[in-house]
Scaffold this active site. Structure first.
Site, mmCIF file in Angstrom:
data_model
loop_
_atom_site.group_PDB
_atom_site.id
_atom_site.type_symbol
_atom_site.label_atom_id
_atom_site.label_comp_id
_atom_site.label_asym_id
_atom_site.label_seq_id
_atom_site.Cartn_x
_atom_site.Cartn_y
_atom_site.Cartn_z
ATOM 1 N N ASP A 254 0.475 -4.547 -5.792
ATOM 2 C CA ASP A 254 0.855 -3.542 -6.777
ATOM 3 C C ASP A 254 1.427 -4.133 -8.067
ATOM 4 O O ASP A 254 1.311 -3.527 -9.119
ATOM 5 C CB ASP A 254 1.822 -2.534 -6.155
ATOM 6 C CG ASP A 254 1.101 -1.658 -5.137
ATOM 7 O OD1 ASP A 254 0.222 -0.887 -5.557
ATOM 8 O OD2 ASP A 254 1.373 -1.768 -3.929
ATOM 9 N N TYR A 338 1.697 6.158 -3.593
ATOM 10 C CA TYR A 338 3.023 5.753 -3.129
ATOM 11 C C TYR A 338 4.030 5.678 -4.263
ATOM 12 O O TYR A 338 3.669 5.344 -5.378
ATOM 13 C CB TYR A 338 2.921 4.359 -2.503
ATOM 14 C CG TYR A 338 3.342 4.319 -1.061
ATOM 15 C CD1 TYR A 338 2.483 4.768 -0.066
ATOM 16 C CD2 TYR A 338 4.591 3.852 -0.692
ATOM 17 C CE1 TYR A 338 2.868 4.740 1.263
ATOM 18 C CE2 TYR A 338 4.977 3.817 0.635
ATOM 19 C CZ TYR A 338 4.116 4.264 1.607
ATOM 20 O OH TYR A 338 4.504 4.232 2.915
HETATM 21 CU CU LIG Z 1 3.654 2.751 4.080
#
Ligand SMILES: [Cu+2]
Ligand SMILES: *[C@@H]1O[C@H](CO)[C@@H](O)[C@H](O)[C@H]1NC(C)=O
Ligand SMILES: *[C@@H]1O[C@H](CO)[C@@H](O)[C@H](O)[C@H]1NC(C)=O
Ligand SMILES: *[C@@H]1O[C@H](CO)[C@@H](O)[C@H](O)[C@H]1NC(C)=O
Ligand SMILES: *[C@@H]1O[C@H](CO)[C@@H](O)[C@H](O)[C@H]1NC(C)=O
Length: 637
Positions: A254, A338
């Site tokens: 990320d 997320y």
């Molecule tokens: Cu997770």
């Protein structure tokens, strides 16, 4: 740099201001450059053609909706062409796919469907995966699984107020918790340099790591002592555990592939942070040469932190109780589905506590209603398979404990080597902290061991404590340290070299900032970039010199229905603790809430220290607290 940090007002010491640039030329060539901006006329001081690398990603959705191949796959999934506006894609870097290599800049489109604009698309994943060529601006391939999984027909479950109202409404039994700081905050800022409770540090921010803390020092009773030169979250990888093609490509870096800075949220008062908040913005250069600003990218605030220390003497009812508070420097970034809330928590006792809270939505894949999601995933909702995955973060610590020359020791608490009954361990109870000096980069590749309470201490061997005769240190205490589950030799193992061990130590080098390499998208891992290439044969000395400690920690996430449709925040925390650093408890001078000595208890003499919080009330009394309450403090007879 150290000379400048020590005397920031001396202009002759100011480092040159240099822009680090990446150029992507139409056709796919990539150049790395440095531009010196110090003089009126900027000069290019480095210009290098990079072969077979792809820089950090910026993405697209519209192309998928108009591509005939994608429209056809949607039709096969049960979505008519007129509903293509309800189709969404999360553009990921392709990771690495041996069929396509690294020369062409590619993205994989993780496909979803929203039956209604307010319905979360992650509960309607589609089973195919288009591949997008950023240079051609077109879909160049579509990965189609052998087993087809048409669009789920399940009723949506949503977290929007409308959906919650429809499902019975919000609970009504919550009374307000109000945080008041009537006299304001106890920290101050000069530019981006923050001062709080003996701490002083600079708060930077960049596109990649997000928050970067520099020049961190602690005023120890008048002596300003350096502790860390630089602290940041430097990389992370989220490998998914489903073996079927093309899910092996799901292992997002990320930071290196997308940027924790680029993806950071603009925070808002009273929800992301509560209390008296100070915000700092983040600025990035945009492609057209202008500045892109994310307002309120960083929030800074204080929190009550429970009891700092307490003792009451059982024989005479004397007591002291002192409350703690902590300072939080926070950012929250959204990596597609997320969210990661990254907190840098500072404590009054000299502890730094990096903490990450994971929330947001699971990455999901389609599941037929008669299909078993196990063992590589969990059916978290009808039609939704959430694959097993890990979140492995890499913390970069450039320590400067009482100066730049530091050493790392691995510390294990172990029983005496001597057998029970032997003179040195007759009763068999002996144990001690065994230190292993990690004096080369090879020796420093170490893993976690919960059974020995393993920690790693960064020490200054020249700064010896007057009492313990041990070197001043900051100890890394980290207890959520799963091993990398993708096997040795796997794609993830090769690409995420930093995740092979809990701790690596390297000698400091200017350009060694990103442990999976400078350009992460589409690296094959052959050779492994970043840490493995810097460490090489590992012969370099890491003792008593300027070092960097790299710590990989995180969690292994086997999804469960409670994580759906949005995941309650799960914290991961670690500590950087002073050991043999301060002469003794460094917070004795924090005013207590209440302190009464034995003589005061006995003689009711003057001088009882009473700073009891008058805002605190008995939970079930009518307003006042005239009853038996000096609350937590006094001796309740
Ligand atoms: Cu997770
Ligand atoms: C670095 O920290 C020291 C100690 O707190 C401080 O005196 C100095 O001004 C700082 N330098 C910069 C450039 O912030
Ligand atoms: C506490 O906060 C609530 C909102 O959450 C507000 O309605 C109330 O007036 C506040 N009370 C005090 C005493 O400030
Ligand atoms: C740190 O160690 C290096 C050798 O590795 C030495 O040259 C330097 O003088 C030392 N610096 C300090 C501040 O002790
Ligand atoms: C508060 O006082 C009123 C009046 O004296 C009484 O009726 C009520 O029960 C009390 N409430 C509590 C929680 O003690």
């Amino acid at each position: 740099m150290l000379a400048f940090l020590a005397s920031p007002s001396d202009e002759s010491l100011r480092p040159r201001r240099v822009a680090d640039i990446v150029v992507i030329v139409k056709g796919g060539s990539v150049y790395d450059g440095l531009v010196d901006l110090t003089d009126k006329t900027p000069s290019i001081t480095k210009w290098e053609l990079m072969d077979g690398v792809q820089p950090i990603l910026q993405a697209v959705e519209h192309v998928c909706r108009t591509d005939p191949g994608v429209i056809e796959q949607c039709r096969l999934s049960g979505i008519p062409p007129e509903d293509m506006h309800k189709v969404y894609c999360d553009p990921w870097t392709i990771g690495y796919d041996e069929r396509h290599g690294s020369k062409v800049r590619l993205q994989q489109a993780l496909m979803y469907y929203r039956p209604d604009v307010d319905t979360c698309q992650y509960q309607y994943p589609l089973d195919f995966c288009p591949i997008y060529d950023a240079d051609k601006e077109a879909i160049v391939a579509i990965d189609i699984p052998k087993t087809r999984r048409p669009l789920s027909k399940a009723q949506p479950i949503d977290y929007t107020p409308k959906a919650v109202e429809a499902a019975g409404g919000y609970r009504t039994n919550l009374k307000p918790i109000n945080i008041t700081q009537p006299e304001g905050v106890s920290f101050s800022l000069r530019g981006r340099e923050l001062e709080w409770q003996n701490w002083k540090f600079h708060i930077g921010f960049n596109y990649r790591e997000g928050i970067v803390l520099n020049n961190i020092s602690f005023n120890d009773q008048g002596t300003v002592r350096p502790i860390f030169y630089r602290l940041s979250l430097a990389e992370m990888v989220v490998p998914y555990g489903n073996p079927e093609h093309p899910h092996q490509r799901k292992h997002a870096f990320d930071l290196g592939e997308y940027g924790a800075g680029y993806m950071t949220n603009s925070l808002s008062l009273g929800c992301d942070c509560k209390g008296s908040i100070h915000y700092l913005d983040a600025d990035f250069p945009a492609r057209d040469g202008t500045t892109r600003t994310i307002k309120n990218a960083i929030c800074i605030h204080e929190e009550d932190a429970g009891i700092l220390f307490k003792h009451s003497d059982f024989r005479d009812d004397s007591v002291i109780v002192t409350r703690a508070r902590r300072l939080v420097v926070q950012q929250i970034f959204t990596a597609a589905n997320y969210e990661y809330a990254v907190q840098w928590i500072f404590h009054q006792d000299g502890t730094v506590q990096p903490e990450i809270r994971l929330t947001g939505i699971l990455n999901t894949y389609a599941l037929n209603h008669d299909e078993d999601a196990g063992p590589w995933g969990t059916c978290v909702y009808p039609g939704v398979n959430a694959h097993n995955h890990q979140h492995l973060f890499c913390l970069r610590v450039n320590p400067m404990i009482d100066g730049p020359n530091n050493t790392v020791n691995m510390v294990d608490t172990v029983p005496s080597d001597e057998p029970v009954g032997s003179p040195a361990n007759f009763y068999g109870n002996a144990f001690y902290a065994k230190k292993t000096k990690l004096d080369t980069a090879a020796k420093a590749k170490t893993d976690y061991n919960g059974a020995t309470s393993r920690t790693w201490e960064m020490v200054n061997e020249a700064s010896i404590h007057p009492y313990s005769k041990k070197p001043a240190s900051y100890k890394l205490v980290s207890r959520e340290v799963p091993g990398l589950l993708p096997k040795e030799g796997s794609l993830v193992w090769k690409r995420a070299g930093f995740a092979r061990h809990a701790v690596h130590v390297t000698k400091y080098k200017d350009d060694e900032l990103w442990p999976a390499g400078r350009h992460v998208p589409q690296t094959s891992g052959e050779p492994s970039r970043g840490l493995p290439e810097w460490i090489g044969d590992g012969s370099e000395s890491t003792a008593n010199t300027d070092i960097v400690l790299w710590h990989t920690f995180g969690l292994t996430h086997i999804p469960a229905p409670e994580d759906f449709p949005v995941m309650p925040a799960e914290p991961i925390t670690l500590l950087l603790r002073p050991r043999n650093f301060f002469r003794n408890n460094p917070v004795l001078d924090v005013p207590p809430s209440y302190a009464i000595t034995p003589s005061q208890v006995a003689g009711k003499s003057e001088g009882v220290y009473d700073a009891t919080d008058k805002m605190s009330k008995l939970a079930f009394a009518n307003g006042t607290s005239e009853t038996n309450g000096n609350g937590c403090c006094g001796s309740a007879k």
